[in-house]
Write a protein that holds these residues in place. Sequence first.
Motif, PDB file in Angstrom:
ATOM      1  N   VAL A 106     -19.057  19.174  -0.391  1.00  0.00           N
ATOM      2  CA  VAL A 106     -18.098  20.246  -0.666  1.00  0.00           C
ATOM      3  C   VAL A 106     -18.617  21.016  -1.876  1.00  0.00           C
ATOM      4  O   VAL A 106     -18.984  20.410  -2.888  1.00  0.00           O
ATOM      5  N   VAL A 107     -18.685  22.335  -1.757  1.00  0.00           N
ATOM      6  CA  VAL A 107     -19.094  23.172  -2.888  1.00  0.00           C
ATOM      7  C   VAL A 107     -17.849  23.841  -3.460  1.00  0.00           C
ATOM      8  O   VAL A 107     -17.057  24.429  -2.722  1.00  0.00           O
ATOM      9  N   ILE A 108     -17.679  23.710  -4.768  1.00  0.00           N
ATOM     10  CA  ILE A 108     -16.526  24.311  -5.437  1.00  0.00           C
ATOM     11  C   ILE A 108     -17.055  25.339  -6.434  1.00  0.00           C
ATOM     12  O   ILE A 108     -17.895  25.020  -7.276  1.00  0.00           O
ATOM     13  N   THR A 109     -16.578  26.570  -6.307  1.00  0.00           N
ATOM     14  CA  THR A 109     -17.027  27.592  -7.245  1.00  0.00           C
ATOM     15  C   THR A 109     -15.820  28.369  -7.758  1.00  0.00           C
ATOM     16  O   THR A 109     -14.686  28.144  -7.346  1.00  0.00           O
ATOM     17  N   THR A 110     -16.084  29.273  -8.695  1.00  0.00           N
ATOM     18  CA  THR A 110     -15.019  30.006  -9.371  1.00  0.00           C
ATOM     19  C   THR A 110     -15.592  31.313  -9.882  1.00  0.00           C
ATOM     20  O   THR A 110     -16.746  31.632  -9.591  1.00  0.00           O
ATOM     21  N   HIS A 111     -14.787  32.067 -10.637  1.00  0.00           N
ATOM     22  CA  HIS A 111     -15.282  33.360 -11.110  1.00  0.00           C
ATOM     23  C   HIS A 111     -16.402  33.194 -12.140  1.00  0.00           C
ATOM     24  O   HIS A 111     -16.513  32.166 -12.799  1.00  0.00           O
ATOM     25  N   ALA A 112     -17.222  34.250 -12.262  1.00  0.00           N
ATOM     26  CA  ALA A 112     -18.306  34.257 -13.241  1.00  0.00           C
ATOM     27  C   ALA A 112     -17.723  34.144 -14.645  1.00  0.00           C
ATOM     28  O   ALA A 112     -16.553  34.444 -14.877  1.00  0.00           O
TER      29      ALA A 112
END
Length: 371
Positions: free
Chosen positions: A39-45
């Motif tokens: 699972v890849v979890i990302t967010t704002h820069a």
Amino acid sequence: MNNHTHAAGHSRPPLSTTTPSEIASRLLAAPTSDAPGPVVITTHAKPDGDAAGSSLALARALIHKGVPAEVWHVGPFQGWLKTIAGDTPTRRISQDTPAASLSSALPSDASNEPRAIVVTDTGSWVQLETLTPWLKPRTQRVMVIDHHLQGDADLSPRRLVETTAASATQVLAPVIDALLGLRADEALPEPIARMLYLGLATDTGWFKFSNTSAAAMRLAARMIDSGVDHAGLYQLIDQQDAAVRPRLLGRALSSLRYFDENTIAFMALTGGDLRELSAGQEDTGGFAEPAMSVMSVRVVAVFTDATRAGDAQPTTKVSLRSKPGTNAIDVAAVCASLGGGGHARAAGVKLKMEIPQAQEAVLQALRMKRG
Ligand SMILES: [Mn+2]
């Protein structure tokens, strides 16, 4: 977000299209053979406390359940982020990575194709700029966990969005309870609780902004009951400034201008200020507070030169804050009228103009919107 200088999308899709338990069961489901990766979890820069806290808390909860997960953060990075991330698998991606070389910065073999992608603390393409070419063909596997009003419907079919939540970590908490099989009053593993608390604390200005609700306080109390060292976190996050920060604040304060019977306060940091003090974008942000403490002031705007070397046009980053109360100014609406977004009390926009023109545009927009 603590630093609300993001521009968000204009479209307003239906907010939530899913539930915490649906997200949890999708994340716990066995992967398919064509997407067996973590699972890849990302967010704002430029991850702030809530972006970092929400992405890392979810990764830790998944790993706790034996589900492989990794966090992808896009810079610029604040100094505390490495300490906060600890040994949670984290990939750091430069915000300047051109689309053409993005794939070489990311795992590309088919065995790494993520089984699911979660985007936290934003639902807008403009805040995911660097990763957009990678995300675009994978949107059916994306789930959004957010608390912003603005968002783009084509980012994901599954959105868990609560605009009354103080932080993305507050929206995430029931997802983690569903993942771990916990009731809403039970203690969480401390490394997860610490991240949930971090998002709550930073997005509420350490529990003093108007978004500090009883629910936020209850969740914070539960995290402290789970063993979170809140005083240590405050020191790590809020007392780690570079030596240049007070000097930069001095520049911002010396540029202070008032308008309309001292109800509007503007501050600016020019490219010259940044260069002369050898300061970067990472040293800016959070400068509105001293002007907000002035009694007559109802709204503060901080203008920062964000023009990058080689840019054809100047860019000014505008960060707006307003006070609650009767006739409170909805700075999200002000920013939306200029192409940005955020929350009613804290919002931002990037304008393709020099600081003086940006100040004129924001002043006009404020005068149009106020009651
Ligand atoms: Mn947030």
